[in-house]
Design a protein around this motif. Structure first.
Motif, PDB file in Angstrom:
ATOM      1  N   PHE A 172     -14.607 -49.748  -3.578  1.00 50.40           N
ATOM      2  CA  PHE A 172     -13.509 -50.692  -3.337  1.00 50.40           C
ATOM      3  C   PHE A 172     -13.532 -51.946  -4.208  1.00 50.40           C
ATOM      4  N   ALA A 173     -14.672 -52.228  -4.848  1.00 49.50           N
ATOM      5  CA  ALA A 173     -14.751 -53.471  -5.631  1.00 49.50           C
ATOM      6  C   ALA A 173     -14.917 -53.232  -7.127  1.00 49.50           C
ATOM      7  N   LEU A 174     -15.344 -52.040  -7.517  1.00 48.60           N
ATOM      8  CA  LEU A 174     -15.649 -51.785  -8.927  1.00 48.60           C
ATOM      9  C   LEU A 174     -14.918 -50.546  -9.432  1.00 48.60           C
ATOM     10  N   HIS A 175     -14.682 -50.517 -10.755  1.00 50.66           N
ATOM     11  CA  HIS A 175     -13.996 -49.378 -11.361  1.00 50.66           C
ATOM     12  C   HIS A 175     -14.553 -49.147 -12.765  1.00 50.66           C
ATOM     13  N   GLY A 176     -14.421 -47.904 -13.228  1.00 49.86           N
ATOM     14  CA  GLY A 176     -14.798 -47.576 -14.605  1.00 49.86           C
ATOM     15  C   GLY A 176     -16.259 -47.827 -14.916  1.00 49.86           C
ATOM     16  N   ASN A 177     -16.516 -48.491 -16.056  1.00 49.73           N
ATOM     17  CA  ASN A 177     -17.878 -48.699 -16.540  1.00 49.73           C
ATOM     18  C   ASN A 177     -18.682 -49.614 -15.626  1.00 49.73           C
ATOM     19  N   SER A 178     -18.005 -50.597 -15.001  1.00 56.63           N
ATOM     20  CA  SER A 178     -18.711 -51.505 -14.093  1.00 56.63           C
ATOM     21  C   SER A 178     -19.247 -50.757 -12.869  1.00 56.63           C
ATOM     22  N   ARG A 179     -18.500 -49.746 -12.411  1.00 51.79           N
ATOM     23  CA  ARG A 179     -18.967 -48.917 -11.289  1.00 51.79           C
ATOM     24  C   ARG A 179     -20.213 -48.130 -11.703  1.00 51.79           C
ATOM     25  N   LYS A 180     -20.182 -47.527 -12.898  1.00 55.01           N
ATOM     26  CA  LYS A 180     -21.332 -46.773 -13.398  1.00 55.01           C
ATOM     27  C   LYS A 180     -22.539 -47.684 -13.557  1.00 55.01           C
ATOM     28  N   LEU A 181     -22.335 -48.874 -14.082  1.00 54.13           N
ATOM     29  CA  LEU A 181     -23.415 -49.829 -14.294  1.00 54.13           C
ATOM     30  C   LEU A 181     -24.058 -50.234 -12.971  1.00 54.13           C
ATOM     31  N   LEU A 198     -22.016 -38.247  -9.470  1.00 58.80           N
ATOM     32  CA  LEU A 198     -20.655 -37.747  -9.229  1.00 58.80           C
ATOM     33  C   LEU A 198     -19.742 -38.088 -10.403  1.00 58.80           C
ATOM     34  N   PRO A 199     -18.813 -37.196 -10.747  1.00 56.68           N
ATOM     35  CA  PRO A 199     -17.977 -37.375 -11.953  1.00 56.68           C
ATOM     36  C   PRO A 199     -17.195 -38.688 -12.000  1.00 56.68           C
ATOM     37  N   PHE A 200     -16.732 -39.191 -10.852  1.00 59.59           N
ATOM     38  CA  PHE A 200     -15.943 -40.426 -10.878  1.00 59.59           C
ATOM     39  C   PHE A 200     -16.819 -41.680 -11.005  1.00 59.59           C
ATOM     40  N   VAL A 201     -18.140 -41.485 -10.936  1.00 61.25           N
ATOM     41  CA  VAL A 201     -19.067 -42.603 -11.140  1.00 61.25           C
ATOM     42  C   VAL A 201     -19.713 -42.496 -12.513  1.00 61.25           C
ATOM     43  N   SER A 202     -20.264 -41.314 -12.816  1.00 63.78           N
ATOM     44  CA  SER A 202     -20.971 -41.105 -14.084  1.00 63.78           C
ATOM     45  C   SER A 202     -20.666 -39.717 -14.630  1.00 63.78           C
ATOM     46  N   PRO A 203     -19.810 -39.595 -15.627  1.00 63.03           N
ATOM     47  CA  PRO A 203     -19.445 -38.280 -16.187  1.00 63.03           C
ATOM     48  C   PRO A 203     -20.652 -37.555 -16.793  1.00 63.03           C
ATOM     49  N   ASN A 204     -20.599 -36.231 -16.793  1.00 60.59           N
ATOM     50  CA  ASN A 204     -21.625 -35.380 -17.423  1.00 60.59           C
ATOM     51  C   ASN A 204     -22.995 -35.455 -16.759  1.00 60.59           C
ATOM     52  N   ASN A 205     -23.036 -35.860 -15.489  1.00 52.90           N
ATOM     53  CA  ASN A 205     -24.312 -35.933 -14.781  1.00 52.90           C
ATOM     54  C   ASN A 205     -24.270 -35.165 -13.459  1.00 52.90           C
ATOM     55  N   ILE A 206     -23.437 -34.127 -13.399  1.00 53.24           N
ATOM     56  CA  ILE A 206     -23.285 -33.381 -12.151  1.00 53.24           C
ATOM     57  C   ILE A 206     -24.594 -32.704 -11.726  1.00 53.24           C
ATOM     58  N   LEU A 207     -25.457 -32.357 -12.711  1.00 50.34           N
ATOM     59  CA  LEU A 207     -26.750 -31.756 -12.383  1.00 50.34           C
ATOM     60  C   LEU A 207     -27.638 -32.740 -11.619  1.00 50.34           C
ATOM     61  N   VAL A 208     -27.424 -34.021 -11.857  1.00 49.60           N
ATOM     62  CA  VAL A 208     -28.158 -35.049 -11.113  1.00 49.60           C
ATOM     63  C   VAL A 208     -27.722 -35.036  -9.649  1.00 49.60           C
TER      64      VAL A 208
END
Length: 246
Positions: free
Chosen positions: A119-128, A59-69
Motif C-alpha cells: 500500500f505504500a511502495l511501488h516498482g523499484n522502491s518496493r523491491k528495495l 513474487l513477480p510483482f515484487v522482484s521479477p525473475n526470482n520465482i524459484l526463490v
C-alpha cells in the motif's frame, strides 16, 4: 549465463529443501523423548521469518525473475511452522514462552512488510524495501545457530549441532550465493554469502569436536568405575577391620 542462473536456482531449491527437512531426525528424538532437551527453538522461528520474507520478495510483482526463490521458501515456511508448533508443545514453560513471543514478533514483522510494500511502495522502491528486509532477517537466520556453536566450543561436543543441518546450511548458502551473483541480485547474494561462511564454520567445528563426545563419555564412565571400585575396597577394608577386632 541464464542457463547457469536457472541451474543454480534448481540446485538452490533442492539444497534448501534438504536444509528444511534435515531437522526431522532431531524432531523425531524430541517427540520420542517428549522433551526439547537443550535444543534451541530460535533457529526454526528465525528460519520461518526468513522463508516468509524471501517467498514474498521472490513474487513477480515484487522482484521479477526470482520465482524459484518464492517456490522453495513457500514450502519451507510450511515445514518451519510444523517445527515451531512441535517445539511450543514440548518445550519447558520458560522456553515455550520465549518461542511463542518470538513467533508473535515474526508474524508482526512479516505482516508489516506485506502491508507497507502493498500500500505504500511501488516498482523499484518496493523491491528495495522487501529485498532489504529479507536480507537482514536472512543474515539473522544464518546467524541464529551461533549460540549452538558457542555451546559446542564450551562442551566440546557436537550432540546438539546436527551434522546434516550444518552441511545443508553450507550447501544452501553457497548455491543461492552463486544464484544471486549470476542474477546480479545483492539481496540474494549477500545474505547467502554470509550463510555459506557460517555453514563452513559449523562444519569445521563439527570435524574438530565430533569425536570428543565419545571420549568424554568414556572418561566419565572410567571415573565412575574407579569411584565404585574405591568404595568397594573401602567397604572390604572396613569389613576386614571389623572381623579382626571381633
Amino acid at each position: 549465463m541464464e542457463i547457469a542462473h536457472f541451474l543454480f536456482g534448481i540446485f538452490g531449491n533442492a539444497s534448501a529443501l534438504f536444509l528444511f527437512l534435515s531437522p526431522v531426525i532431531t524432531f523425531k528424538r524430541i517427540i520420542c523423548n517428549k522433551s526439547t532437551e537443550k535444543f534451541s527453538g530460535v533457529p526454526y522461528v528465525m528460519t520461518l521469518l526468513n522463508c516468509l520474507l524471501s517467498a514474498w520478495y521472490g513474487l513477480p510483482f515484487v522482484s521479477p525473475n526470482n520465482i524459484l526463490v518464492s517456490t522453495v521458501n513457500g514450502a519451507g515456511a510450511v515445514i518451519e511452522i510444523i517445527y515451531v508448533l512441535i517445539f511450543i508443545i514440548l518445550a519447558p514453560k520458560k522456553e515455550k514462552a520465549k518461542i511463542i513471543g518470538l513467533s508473535a514478533f515474526v508474524l508482526t514483522v512479516f505482516a508489516a512488510v506485506v502491508f507497507i510494500s502493498l500500500f505504500a511502495l511501488h516498482g523499484n522502491s518496493r523491491k528495495l524495501f522487501c529485498g532489504l528486509a529479507a536480507s537482514i532477517f536472512s543474515i539473522i537466520m544464518y546467524g541464529s545457530p551461533l549460540s549452538i556453536m558457542r555451546l559446542v566450543i564450551k562442551t566440546k561436543s557436537t550432540e546438539f549441532m546436527p551434522f546434516f543441518l550444518s552441511l545443508f546450511v553450507f550447501l544452501c548458502g553457497t548455491s543461492w550465493f552463486i544464484f544471486g551473483l549470476l542474477g546480479r541480485d545483492p539481496f540474494v547474494a549477500v545474505p547467502n554469502g554470509v550463510g555459506s561462511a557460517l555453514g563452513a564454520m559449523q562444519l569445521i567445528l563439527y570435524f574438530i569436536y565430533h569425536d570428543k563426545k565419545g571420549a568424554t563419555k568414556n572418561q566419565t564412565q572410567t571415573e565412575e568405575e574407579s569411584m565404585e571400585m574405591g568404595q568397594q575396597q573401602g567397604k572390604q577394608s572396613n569389613n576386614t577391620n571389623g572381623t579382626t577386632q571381633g
